[in-house]
Design an enzyme around this catalytic site. Structure first.
Site, PDB file in Angstrom:
ATOM      1  N   LYS A 275       0.723  -1.242  -0.009  1.00 41.43           N
ATOM      2  CA  LYS A 275      -0.009   0.167  -0.005  1.00 41.43           C
ATOM      3  C   LYS A 275       0.824   1.139   0.099  1.00 41.43           C
ATOM      4  O   LYS A 275       0.763   2.360  -0.769  1.00 41.43           O
ATOM      5  CB  LYS A 275      -0.765   0.042   1.438  1.00 41.43           C
ATOM      6  CG  LYS A 275      -1.843   1.112   1.281  1.00 41.43           C
ATOM      7  CD  LYS A 275      -2.623   1.368   2.439  1.00 41.43           C
ATOM      8  CE  LYS A 275      -1.735   1.801   3.580  1.00 41.43           C
ATOM      9  NZ  LYS A 275      -2.241   2.156   4.729  1.00 41.43           N
TER      10      LYS A 275
ATOM     11  N   ASP B 296      -6.530   1.406   1.157  1.00 39.57           N
ATOM     12  CA  ASP B 296      -6.242   1.277   2.551  1.00 39.57           C
ATOM     13  C   ASP B 296      -7.850   0.946   3.023  1.00 39.57           C
ATOM     14  O   ASP B 296      -8.727   0.566   2.131  1.00 39.57           O
ATOM     15  CB  ASP B 296      -6.221   2.617   2.962  1.00 39.57           C
ATOM     16  CG  ASP B 296      -6.890   3.708   2.417  1.00 39.57           C
ATOM     17  OD1 ASP B 296      -7.879   3.617   1.787  1.00 39.57           O
ATOM     18  OD2 ASP B 296      -6.571   5.062   3.078  1.00 39.57           O
TER      19      ASP B 296
END
Length: 288
Positions: A176, A194
């Site tokens: 991420k 997220d």
């Protein structure tokens, strides 16, 4: 208000009941979705309020969302404050399970003390920890930042690499974070998923039965044009942060409710048809 009404398989009629001065019109839904800018003013607002999600294909839903955000949030960007790739990398590492607001309150003093990878790599745990004490998980993040800075010096000559594969070699950097860095700095078509992106994409219907962030990422990348992936990431984050919040989403003020499967389901759950009253039957007279 404006009542959406389906006519046939591919048409929608906007019926402005009790709307004086507004001209009734019918449009083909597919052509409208593909070219929203042909309408302006109130007509364009009506386009984004039409409840067309009952028969939208997945491609049409994506196009609707893209059109909406390109109109309302044309320049989406991260809310983290930074001045160079190194500062962004530090800020993103600190932002894990922490708000951007808290990170932005913390990083100015941190960047004054440690402006680059070299200075940070020479810091000790005791020196760095007080700067990020207020951040979530400060012990682990202190260790990660120092180790990350040392690897930048040893392996990358102090520069932040701009490939996901190289970034994920750094301590404290997962997929991420790597996607955030490459999409923000280099506008690469990488989608960072997220909690906000994962939740919003599933609620709207952009992802279907995605059980992990990686599965959601693959579905989003498949349907989004590569040229806007770096902006779409911020669209979904900001929408999840301020409108489609986790516990109580603000559906009534949401601009994408017409394409949202979550809104459609919530409306069907709250709708209770009125039961028809039975006319009282005539009493039966008893015979003696």
């Amino acid at each position: 208000g404006i009542t959406p009404h389906r006519v046939g398989l591919k048409r929608i009629t906007l019926r402005p009941e009790k709307q004086p001065g507004f001209i009734d019109h019918s449009v083909n839904r597919t052509s409208l979705l593909n070219s929203p800018c042909r309408y302006s003013g109130k007509e364009q607002d009506d386009y984004f309020r039409v409840s067309a999600n009952t028969s939208m294909t997945r491609e049409e839903r994506y196009q609707y969302i893209i059109d909406y955000f390109q109109r309302h949030v044309p320049e989406a960007a991260t809310e983290l404050e930074y001045h160079n790739p190194f500062q962004l990398l530090v800020a993103v590492i600190l932002s894990a399970q922490c708000t951007d607001k808290r990170v932005n309150l913390t990083t100015p003093a941190l960047f004054r003390a440690y402006p680059d990878a070299l200075s940070l790599s020479q810091a000790s745990f005791e020196q760095l920890f007080p700067f990020i004490r207020s951040i979530s998980y400060p012990n682990n993040k202190t260790k990660h930042l120092i180790a990350m800075a040392k690897m930048l010096i040893d392996k990358f000559s102090g520069e932040v690499p701009l490939t996901v594969e190289e970034l994920t070699l750094l301590p404290g950097v997962g997929r991420k974070t790597a996607n955030v860095i490459t999409s923000v700095i280099d506008q690469q078509p990488n989608m960072a998923v997220d909690t906000h992106v994962f939740r919003v994409a599933a609620r709207i219907g952009l992802t279907v039965r995605a059980k992990t962030p990686l599965a959601a990422e693959k579905q989003l990348i498949r349907y989004l044009p590569p040229s806007i992936v770096h902006k779409a990431h911020h669209w979904l984050i900001l929408h999840g942060r301020y409108t489609c919040i986790a516990r109580k989403p603000k559906c009534e003020s949401c601009g994408v409710q017409a394409a949202c499967t979550f809104y459609k389901k919530s409306q069907s759950r709250t709708y209770k048809p009125t039961a028809r009253k039975k006319s009282p039957s005539s009493p039966v007279k008893k015979t003696k």
